[in-house]
Design a protein around this motif. Structure first.
Motif, PDB file in Angstrom:
ATOM      1  N   LEU A   3       5.728  17.021   1.679  1.00 56.39           N
ATOM      2  CA  LEU A   3       5.171  17.632   2.894  1.00 56.39           C
ATOM      3  C   LEU A   3       6.178  18.606   3.522  1.00 56.39           C
ATOM      4  O   LEU A   3       5.806  19.709   3.956  1.00 56.39           O
ATOM      5  N   HIS A   4       7.448  18.214   3.594  1.00 56.41           N
ATOM      6  CA  HIS A   4       8.453  19.101   4.172  1.00 56.41           C
ATOM      7  C   HIS A   4       8.704  20.317   3.285  1.00 56.41           C
ATOM      8  O   HIS A   4       8.914  21.443   3.780  1.00 56.41           O
ATOM      9  N   GLY A   5       8.661  20.100   2.003  1.00 57.06           N
ATOM     10  CA  GLY A   5       8.799  21.236   1.087  1.00 57.06           C
ATOM     11  C   GLY A   5       7.638  22.202   1.238  1.00 57.06           C
ATOM     12  O   GLY A   5       7.825  23.428   1.189  1.00 57.06           O
ATOM     13  N   LEU A   6       6.433  21.637   1.406  1.00 58.50           N
ATOM     14  CA  LEU A   6       5.245  22.479   1.609  1.00 58.50           C
ATOM     15  C   LEU A   6       5.349  23.267   2.907  1.00 58.50           C
ATOM     16  O   LEU A   6       4.993  24.461   2.962  1.00 58.50           O
ATOM     17  N   THR A   7       5.859  22.631   3.966  1.00 54.19           N
ATOM     18  CA  THR A   7       6.029  23.317   5.256  1.00 54.19           C
ATOM     19  C   THR A   7       7.001  24.504   5.121  1.00 54.19           C
ATOM     20  O   THR A   7       6.734  25.609   5.633  1.00 54.19           O
ATOM     21  N   ILE A   8       8.132  24.259   4.427  1.00 58.13           N
ATOM     22  CA  ILE A   8       9.110  25.343   4.221  1.00 58.13           C
ATOM     23  C   ILE A   8       8.511  26.467   3.379  1.00 58.13           C
ATOM     24  O   ILE A   8       8.708  27.666   3.662  1.00 58.13           O
TER      25      ILE A   8
ATOM     26  N   LEU B   1      16.292  18.095  11.062  1.00 53.36           N
ATOM     27  CA  LEU B   1      16.293  17.009  12.045  1.00 53.36           C
ATOM     28  C   LEU B   1      15.362  15.879  11.611  1.00 53.36           C
ATOM     29  O   LEU B   1      15.679  14.698  11.752  1.00 53.36           O
ATOM     30  N   SER B   2      14.207  16.276  11.076  1.00 52.55           N
ATOM     31  CA  SER B   2      13.234  15.271  10.617  1.00 52.55           C
ATOM     32  C   SER B   2      13.809  14.425   9.481  1.00 52.55           C
ATOM     33  O   SER B   2      13.631  13.205   9.445  1.00 52.55           O
ATOM     34  N   LEU B   3      14.525  15.087   8.556  1.00 49.10           N
ATOM     35  CA  LEU B   3      15.116  14.352   7.442  1.00 49.10           C
ATOM     36  C   LEU B   3      16.191  13.384   7.913  1.00 49.10           C
ATOM     37  O   LEU B   3      16.326  12.274   7.384  1.00 49.10           O
TER      38      LEU B   3
ATOM     39  N   VAL C 194      16.320  11.946  10.928  1.00 49.11           N
ATOM     40  CA  VAL C 194      15.623  10.820  11.562  1.00 49.11           C
ATOM     41  C   VAL C 194      14.974   9.925  10.509  1.00 49.11           C
ATOM     42  O   VAL C 194      15.023   8.692  10.591  1.00 49.11           O
ATOM     43  N   PHE C 195      14.400  10.537   9.478  1.00 51.76           N
ATOM     44  CA  PHE C 195      13.733   9.775   8.411  1.00 51.76           C
ATOM     45  C   PHE C 195      14.734   8.907   7.650  1.00 51.76           C
ATOM     46  O   PHE C 195      14.440   7.773   7.275  1.00 51.76           O
ATOM     47  N   THR C 196      15.930   9.459   7.407  1.00 53.17           N
ATOM     48  CA  THR C 196      16.971   8.713   6.697  1.00 53.17           C
ATOM     49  C   THR C 196      17.374   7.458   7.470  1.00 53.17           C
ATOM     50  O   THR C 196      17.499   6.367   6.906  1.00 53.17           O
ATOM     51  N   VAL C 197      17.574   7.629   8.803  1.00 52.58           N
ATOM     52  CA  VAL C 197      17.914   6.477   9.643  1.00 52.58           C
ATOM     53  C   VAL C 197      16.777   5.462   9.626  1.00 52.58           C
ATOM     54  O   VAL C 197      17.001   4.248   9.526  1.00 52.58           O
ATOM     55  N   PHE C 198      15.543   5.975   9.695  1.00 50.72           N
ATOM     56  CA  PHE C 198      14.360   5.104   9.695  1.00 50.72           C
ATOM     57  C   PHE C 198      14.283   4.288   8.400  1.00 50.72           C
ATOM     58  O   PHE C 198      14.030   3.085   8.424  1.00 50.72           O
ATOM     59  N   VAL C 199      14.525   4.956   7.259  1.00 51.84           N
ATOM     60  CA  VAL C 199      14.455   4.279   5.958  1.00 51.84           C
ATOM     61  C   VAL C 199      15.523   3.188   5.851  1.00 51.84           C
ATOM     62  O   VAL C 199      15.266   2.090   5.367  1.00 51.84           O
ATOM     63  N   ILE C 200      16.743   3.485   6.335  1.00 48.22           N
ATOM     64  CA  ILE C 200      17.832   2.500   6.282  1.00 48.22           C
ATOM     65  C   ILE C 200      17.493   1.263   7.110  1.00 48.22           C
ATOM     66  O   ILE C 200      17.675   0.125   6.668  1.00 48.22           O
ATOM     67  N   VAL C 201      16.979   1.505   8.341  1.00 48.21           N
ATOM     68  CA  VAL C 201      16.610   0.384   9.222  1.00 48.21           C
ATOM     69  C   VAL C 201      15.491  -0.441   8.597  1.00 48.21           C
ATOM     70  O   VAL C 201      15.544  -1.675   8.567  1.00 48.21           O
ATOM     71  N   ARG C 202      14.459   0.257   8.088  1.00 51.82           N
ATOM     72  CA  ARG C 202      13.323  -0.456   7.487  1.00 51.82           C
ATOM     73  C   ARG C 202      13.735  -1.200   6.211  1.00 51.82           C
ATOM     74  O   ARG C 202      13.222  -2.273   5.922  1.00 51.82           O
ATOM     75  N   CYS C 203      14.665  -0.591   5.478  1.00 49.03           N
ATOM     76  CA  CYS C 203      15.136  -1.236   4.241  1.00 49.03           C
ATOM     77  C   CYS C 203      15.775  -2.580   4.566  1.00 49.03           C
ATOM     78  O   CYS C 203      15.478  -3.588   3.920  1.00 49.03           O
ATOM     79  N   ARG C 204      16.653  -2.607   5.558  1.00 46.69           N
ATOM     80  CA  ARG C 204      17.322  -3.854   5.943  1.00 46.69           C
ATOM     81  C   ARG C 204      16.320  -4.880   6.466  1.00 46.69           C
ATOM     82  O   ARG C 204      16.432  -6.068   6.180  1.00 46.69           O
ATOM     83  N   LYS C 205      15.330  -4.396   7.213  1.00 47.21           N
ATOM     84  CA  LYS C 205      14.355  -5.319   7.812  1.00 47.21           C
ATOM     85  C   LYS C 205      13.377  -5.862   6.777  1.00 47.21           C
ATOM     86  O   LYS C 205      13.082  -7.056   6.744  1.00 47.21           O
ATOM     87  N   GLU C 206      12.885  -4.972   5.913  1.00 44.14           N
ATOM     88  CA  GLU C 206      11.854  -5.374   4.960  1.00 44.14           C
ATOM     89  C   GLU C 206      12.422  -6.160   3.774  1.00 44.14           C
ATOM     90  O   GLU C 206      11.714  -6.976   3.177  1.00 44.14           O
ATOM     91  N   THR C 207      13.671  -5.881   3.414  1.00 45.10           N
ATOM     92  CA  THR C 207      14.245  -6.600   2.263  1.00 45.10           C
ATOM     93  C   THR C 207      14.792  -7.969   2.649  1.00 45.10           C
ATOM     94  O   THR C 207      15.074  -8.787   1.768  1.00 45.10           O
ATOM     95  N   ALA C 208      14.960  -8.233   3.950  1.00 44.00           N
ATOM     96  CA  ALA C 208      15.518  -9.524   4.382  1.00 44.00           C
ATOM     97  C   ALA C 208      14.660 -10.688   3.900  1.00 44.00           C
ATOM     98  O   ALA C 208      15.169 -11.693   3.390  1.00 44.00           O
TER      99      ALA C 208
END
Length: 342
Positions: free
Chosen positions: A19-24, A44-46, A48-62
């Motif tokens: 989606l971001h590639g398509l926008t560019i 900026l979106s990437l 924020v997305f990176t931080v989001f993925v790291i947080v979700r990874c720790r939460k979902e893999t627990a």
């Protein structure tokens, strides 16, 4: 676990990047859209997305990490608790399946216990007519018929005895009583049981005991001796079976040596396996392959090592090596801890 998480979420991540590639790409083609602003927003979106993925990874893999580390024994007390709706579905499904397995296992255990109790009861009931049969055989005047019937009676007696001990072996730890055992008296008792068979085959015994006493469980040691003696008689003809005892390196050693057909070298390593019979006599259907297997199983909790030396056509020697005094002392402490008897 992190690698597994990214593999699981790769379609979402790739879709986001697409989606971001398509926008560019659209901003690059359309001059009305400022490309620098779009790149800034995408960057900026990437982030924020990176931080989001790291947080979700720790939460979902627990949850899955706890599931991976879950105890292997069947039980619900250590089952990890899910937090998200999907995790709760997994938890409930595992819990329901575990409960079902526990119920089935309990029913199977009860069924096996009932079958074991019924079989043991049947074996004990069979001893009464066998005893009566033996008394009737003893009163026969025809020595030939008497010898034949006594031999067949002995075969039934040994088979029932083997079956009885086979059912008891899984619970042998609850059936041990250690005491000083007179080896000579035990040997003569077992030899007397095999007397009719030995007379029929012309087999004698040569007893040479340097050590006459050993500490062990009488019932199970006599069962082991019985299997070795009957095995020696079975595969010998018109010869003496030599039984010796000696002391070596603070250990009592008993040898049972026959002059029978021996064991093929390729079979030596397999004779204690369950159900194994000699490959040298494939047409022989009288062997069950259980005697030596049960003897080995019974010897383990007594800390008795059974060794064998044999050569095809040159006889076989079975050796019982009893534990040293310090090994036996440790065993007795373990027995006392588990409420066994001495």
């Amino acid at each position: 676990m992190i690698k597994a998480y990214f593999i699981e979420r790769r379609s979402w991540i790739l879709f986001y990047v697409f989606l971001h590639g398509l926008t560019i790409f659209i901003a690059y083609l359309d001059a009305a859209i400022p490309l620098r602003s779009v790149l800034y927003i995408v960057l900026l979106s990437l982030m924020v997305f990176t931080v989001f993925v790291i947080v979700r990874c720790r939460k979902e893999t627990a949850f899955y990490q706890r599931l991976e580390e879950w105890e292997t024994d069947i039980g619900l007390t250590t089952l990890p608790e899910g937090e998200s709706p999907l995790e709760k579905i997994i938890e409930e499904k595992i819990a329901s399946q575990t409960r079902l397995l526990l119920e089935k296992a309990s029913l199977n255990q009860q069924s096996l216990e009932q079958e074991k109790d019924e079989l043991l009861s049947w074996i004990h009931e069979m001893k009464t007519p066998l005893t009566a049969m033996h008394l009737i055989i003893d009163r026969l005047e025809d020595e030939t018929t008497k010898a034949q019937l006594t031999y067949e009676w002995l075969r039934i007696h040994l088979l029932l005895d083997k079956q009885l001990h086979q059912k008891r072996i899984p619970f042998i730890e609850n059936d041990l009583y250690f005491e000083a055992i007179d080896i000579e008296a035990m040997l003569y008792k077992e030899i007397k049981e095999l007397q009719s068979w030995c007379i029929q085959k012309g087999i004698g015994f040569d007893i040479q005991l340097q050590v006459t006493e050993v500490v062990s469980d009488y019932k199970w040691l006599s069962f082991i001796i019985r299997q070795l003696l009957s095995n020696a008689v079975k595969y010998s003809n018109a010869s003496d079976i030599v039984v010796t005892s000696r002391s070596q390196d603070d250990q009592t050693i008993i040898d049972v040596k026959d002059s029978g057909r021996g064991i093929d070298s390729k079979d030596i390593s397999r004779i204690f396996e369950k159900g194994f019979t000699s490959t040298a006599k494939e047409r022989e259907n009288t062997a069950t392959g259980m005697g030596l297997y049960l003897a080995k199983k019974a010897a383990q909790p007594l800390l008795i090592h059974i060794d064998v030396q044999s050569q095809a056509g040159a006889g076989t020697t079975f050796t019982l090596i009893f534990p040293r005094k310090n090994e036996f002392a440790n065993m007795l402490r373990g027995c006392a801890k588990n409420k066994f008897y001495f």
